[in-house]
Design a protein around this motif. Structure first.
Motif, PDB file in Angstrom:
ATOM      1  N   PHE A 304      -4.962 -11.362   1.120  1.00 33.39           N
ATOM      2  CA  PHE A 304      -4.770 -12.418   0.141  1.00 33.39           C
ATOM      3  C   PHE A 304      -3.741 -11.959  -0.886  1.00 33.39           C
ATOM      4  O   PHE A 304      -3.653 -10.768  -1.197  1.00 33.39           O
ATOM      5  CB  PHE A 304      -6.077 -12.711  -0.606  1.00 33.39           C
ATOM      6  N   SER A 305      -2.991 -12.897  -1.434  1.00 33.73           N
ATOM      7  CA  SER A 305      -2.066 -12.561  -2.508  1.00 33.73           C
ATOM      8  C   SER A 305      -1.816 -13.795  -3.368  1.00 33.73           C
ATOM      9  O   SER A 305      -1.613 -14.896  -2.842  1.00 33.73           O
ATOM     10  CB  SER A 305      -0.740 -12.043  -1.948  1.00 33.73           C
ATOM     11  N   GLU A 306      -1.823 -13.608  -4.678  1.00 31.45           N
ATOM     12  CA  GLU A 306      -1.532 -14.701  -5.597  1.00 31.45           C
ATOM     13  C   GLU A 306      -0.030 -14.888  -5.792  1.00 31.45           C
ATOM     14  O   GLU A 306       0.394 -15.890  -6.375  1.00 31.45           O
ATOM     15  CB  GLU A 306      -2.189 -14.443  -6.953  1.00 31.45           C
ATOM     16  N   THR A 307       0.758 -13.931  -5.351  1.00 33.95           N
ATOM     17  CA  THR A 307       2.215 -14.018  -5.499  1.00 33.95           C
ATOM     18  C   THR A 307       2.892 -13.683  -4.175  1.00 33.95           C
ATOM     19  O   THR A 307       2.342 -12.935  -3.352  1.00 33.95           O
ATOM     20  CB  THR A 307       2.724 -13.036  -6.578  1.00 33.95           C
ATOM     21  N   LEU A 308       4.080 -14.244  -3.981  1.00 35.97           N
ATOM     22  CA  LEU A 308       4.932 -13.897  -2.851  1.00 35.97           C
ATOM     23  C   LEU A 308       6.282 -13.494  -3.434  1.00 35.97           C
ATOM     24  O   LEU A 308       7.067 -14.342  -3.838  1.00 35.97           O
ATOM     25  CB  LEU A 308       5.100 -15.099  -1.898  1.00 35.97           C
ATOM     26  N   THR A 309       6.523 -12.211  -3.491  1.00 36.73           N
ATOM     27  CA  THR A 309       7.740 -11.728  -4.129  1.00 36.73           C
ATOM     28  C   THR A 309       8.952 -11.961  -3.240  1.00 36.73           C
ATOM     29  O   THR A 309       8.836 -12.117  -2.015  1.00 36.73           O
ATOM     30  CB  THR A 309       7.638 -10.233  -4.443  1.00 36.73           C
ATOM     31  N   ASP A 310      10.129 -11.959  -3.845  1.00 36.68           N
ATOM     32  CA  ASP A 310      11.361 -12.082  -3.061  1.00 36.68           C
ATOM     33  C   ASP A 310      11.469 -10.934  -2.059  1.00 36.68           C
ATOM     34  O   ASP A 310      11.916 -11.132  -0.922  1.00 36.68           O
ATOM     35  CB  ASP A 310      12.579 -12.077  -3.994  1.00 36.68           C
ATOM     36  N   ARG A 311      11.063  -9.753  -2.480  1.00 33.45           N
ATOM     37  CA  ARG A 311      11.145  -8.600  -1.580  1.00 33.45           C
ATOM     38  C   ARG A 311      10.232  -8.791  -0.368  1.00 33.45           C
ATOM     39  O   ARG A 311      10.612  -8.468   0.762  1.00 33.45           O
ATOM     40  CB  ARG A 311      10.766  -7.325  -2.339  1.00 33.45           C
ATOM     41  N   GLU A 385       2.745  -4.341   2.596  1.00 29.87           N
ATOM     42  CA  GLU A 385       1.478  -4.202   1.875  1.00 29.87           C
ATOM     43  C   GLU A 385       1.654  -3.909   0.388  1.00 29.87           C
ATOM     44  O   GLU A 385       0.894  -4.438  -0.435  1.00 29.87           O
ATOM     45  CB  GLU A 385       0.597  -3.135   2.532  1.00 29.87           C
ATOM     46  N   PRO A 386       2.650  -3.097  -0.031  1.00 19.96           N
ATOM     47  CA  PRO A 386       2.811  -2.865  -1.462  1.00 19.96           C
ATOM     48  C   PRO A 386       3.101  -4.128  -2.264  1.00 19.96           C
ATOM     49  O   PRO A 386       2.894  -4.146  -3.491  1.00 19.96           O
ATOM     50  CB  PRO A 386       4.008  -1.891  -1.525  1.00 19.96           C
ATOM     51  N   GLU A 387       3.564  -5.185  -1.597  1.00 18.99           N
ATOM     52  CA  GLU A 387       3.864  -6.441  -2.290  1.00 18.99           C
ATOM     53  C   GLU A 387       2.656  -7.386  -2.329  1.00 18.99           C
ATOM     54  O   GLU A 387       2.735  -8.460  -2.928  1.00 18.99           O
ATOM     55  CB  GLU A 387       5.029  -7.157  -1.587  1.00 18.99           C
ATOM     56  N   LEU A 388       1.559  -6.985  -1.699  1.00 19.92           N
ATOM     57  CA  LEU A 388       0.371  -7.826  -1.609  1.00 19.92           C
ATOM     58  C   LEU A 388      -0.752  -7.245  -2.460  1.00 19.92           C
ATOM     59  O   LEU A 388      -0.605  -6.182  -3.062  1.00 19.92           O
ATOM     60  CB  LEU A 388      -0.064  -7.948  -0.147  1.00 19.92           C
ATOM     61  N   GLU A 389      -1.888  -7.946  -2.481  1.00 22.39           N
ATOM     62  CA  GLU A 389      -3.031  -7.492  -3.262  1.00 22.39           C
ATOM     63  C   GLU A 389      -4.099  -6.917  -2.344  1.00 22.39           C
ATOM     64  O   GLU A 389      -4.065  -7.109  -1.137  1.00 22.39           O
ATOM     65  CB  GLU A 389      -3.572  -8.671  -4.089  1.00 22.39           C
ATOM     66  N   GLY A 390      -5.051  -6.225  -2.936  1.00 26.97           N
ATOM     67  CA  GLY A 390      -5.995  -5.445  -2.148  1.00 26.97           C
ATOM     68  C   GLY A 390      -7.243  -6.168  -1.711  1.00 26.97           C
ATOM     69  O   GLY A 390      -8.330  -5.584  -1.655  1.00 26.97           O
ATOM     70  N   THR A 391      -7.131  -7.473  -1.399  1.00 27.27           N
ATOM     71  CA  THR A 391      -8.287  -8.205  -0.893  1.00 27.27           C
ATOM     72  C   THR A 391      -7.908  -8.895   0.412  1.00 27.27           C
ATOM     73  O   THR A 391      -6.731  -9.027   0.751  1.00 27.27           O
ATOM     74  CB  THR A 391      -8.775  -9.267  -1.901  1.00 27.27           C
ATOM     75  N   VAL A 392      -8.922  -9.348   1.146  1.00 30.14           N
ATOM     76  CA  VAL A 392      -8.676  -9.927   2.470  1.00 30.14           C
ATOM     77  C   VAL A 392      -9.690 -11.036   2.737  1.00 30.14           C
ATOM     78  O   VAL A 392     -10.824 -11.001   2.237  1.00 30.14           O
ATOM     79  CB  VAL A 392      -8.763  -8.837   3.561  1.00 30.14           C
TER      80      VAL A 392
END
Length: 439
Positions: A304-311, A385-392
């Motif tokens: 899961f992630s609340e943001t989607l970075t350009d990277r 993975e470094p651009e994402l959050e630690g939940t699934v």
């Protein structure tokens, strides 16, 4: 047993032991294809008395293979697919071996449906117990938000019903806590009128993938409850890797077209535009082929992630150029609407905020390709993975995910789940399916 029991020497055993993900190649000592609750009780008692590892299989759709086990006993519910629809109360009761296509077939006869995943060949049991994201969650909430009751056989063989009024603490845990507490032999769902729907895909050249995914990221927070929107990188029927958008709308068709009009205004005309009116059943099965076919080899990672970075977006597009199979895919599903307006501790499912479920999926046909394809997905994952959050999302859990990630995904609900697990399965009989360990 009234159902069929398969041992390794029996005709049909090899087929009976197989699950959706062919990369899971386990050999249980016994597969008990139960015909009813009495069979389930007998199988649970046998596993407990003989200290056998126990797995429970509904649709067998678990990517990490929670529905099977080496050397133990598999309780196979595929022989239990009875469904009854009450069109007056708009309620359906379905046995634990039913698939979503089975349930949709019966409910759509009355113009009704409930939130049921993004492909149609998933078992209702696993998807429900894990929470249940789907094309209807913005309008009607997750599958668990429409769950009225569950009939369960517990580790000591007891049959009980869990609902808001019967065993309510167990009912809380079953709504997102996974297959940790017993064998769910039937489910009762609230249904909703669902007739007019939009669905389909908009495909763009991969060279425009960055623009497409940025547009998607910025567009999702504007979605009305009636709308859902998925996106990603996948392979078109002609073998070309493309960036795709997958809109879904439930309700007035003109309003649906208007809801997505801003996408084409920003991105221009796609290579292929297949979005249009369709039956609800057709939309539910839109992604079945080729990715969700039974018997393919699979490995995926998810977060899961609340943001989607350009990277993150740029890395996805770059990595998609290295797809080794026409079935590889990077997919994003947006959690919105009614599903996000439930208190995080109202059910065991704690991910109650607008965010994306991202899945990096490797999918191939030949077993000898497994090591190479798994390593490719892991390499992609190390980069994103470094651009994402630690939940699934529990239903997209990987066997490689660490326990810390799972505990974080339950948020403040984990300790409460532990206590309920210890009450209903103190010996951890359902450890093969367990995502929560006893306190």
């Amino acid at each position: 047993m009234r159902g069929v029991l398969f041992a390794a020497k029996d005709t049909g055993y090899d087929q009976a032991r197989r699950v959706w993900n062919a990369n899971i190649d386990r050999h249980p000592a016994l597969v008990a294809r139960c015909a009813g609750v009495a069979d389930v009780q007998r199988a649970v008692g046998f596993a407990r008395e003989h200290d056998l590892s126990l797995a429970v299989r509904g649709g067998g759709h678990s990517a990490p293979g929670y529905g099977t086990v080496d050397g133990g006993l598999v309780i196979d519910l595929s022989g239990m697919k009875g469904i009854h629809v009450d069109p007056v109360r708009q309620v359906a009761r379905a046995q634990g071996g039913a698939l979503w296509c089975d349930l949709d077939h019966e409910t759509q006869a009355f113009g009704l449906a409930t939130t049921g995943g993004t492909v149609s060949n998933t078992g209702i049991g696993g998807l429900t117990l894990g929470g249940g994201l789907g094309w209807l969650h913005g309008l009607h909430g997750l599958t668990i938000d429409n769950l009225l009751s569950v009939d369960l056989v517990t580790a000591d063989g007891t049959f009980l019903t869990a609902s808001d009024t019967q065993n309510p603490e167990l009912f809380w845990a079953l709504r997102g806590g996974g297959g940790n507490f017993g064998v769910a032999v039937s489910f009762e769902y609230q249904l909703h009128p669902v007739t007019s729907v939009l669905g389909g895909m908009m495909l763009y050249p991969l060279d425009r993938g960055g623009d497409v995914l940025r547009c998607y990221r910025d567009f999702c927070p504007q979605l009305p409850d009636e709308a859902g929107l998925a996106a990603g990188c996948l392979t078109a029927p002609d073998g070309t890797v493309v960036a795709g958008l997958i809109p879904a709308y439930t309700g007035d068709l003109k309003a649906g077209m208007k809801a997505f009009a801003g996408i084409e205004a920003q991105l221009g005309e796609p290579l292929v535009n297949m979005v249009g009116p369709m039956s609800y059943a057709a939309r539910q099965s839109l992604l079945d082929e080729p990715n969700a076919v039974h018997g393919l080899h699979r490995y995926w990672r998810s977060a899961f992630s609340e943001t989607l970075t350009d990277r993150f977006i740029d890395t996805l597009v770059e990595s998609a150029r290295d797809f080794g199979s026409s079935r590889d895919a990077f997919l994003l599903f947006y959690l919105n609407g009614a599903a996000t307006r439930v208190d995080p501790d109202a059910t065991a499912f704690a991910a109650r905020k607008p965010q994306w479920d991202f899945d990096a999926i490797g999918c191939w046909e030949k077993a000898e390709e497994s090591a190479e394809r798994i390593n490719w997905v892991r390499d992609v994952w190390r980069r994103v993975e470094p651009e994402l959050e630690g939940t699934v999302y529990l239903n997209h859990l990987s066997a490689d995910d660490l326990p810390e990630k799972l505990r974080a995904s339950y948020g403040g609900n984990y300790q409460r789940l532990q206590k309920i697990k210890a009450q209903y399965d103190p010996g951890n009989l359902f450890r093969q399916n367990a995502n929560v360990t006893p306190a």
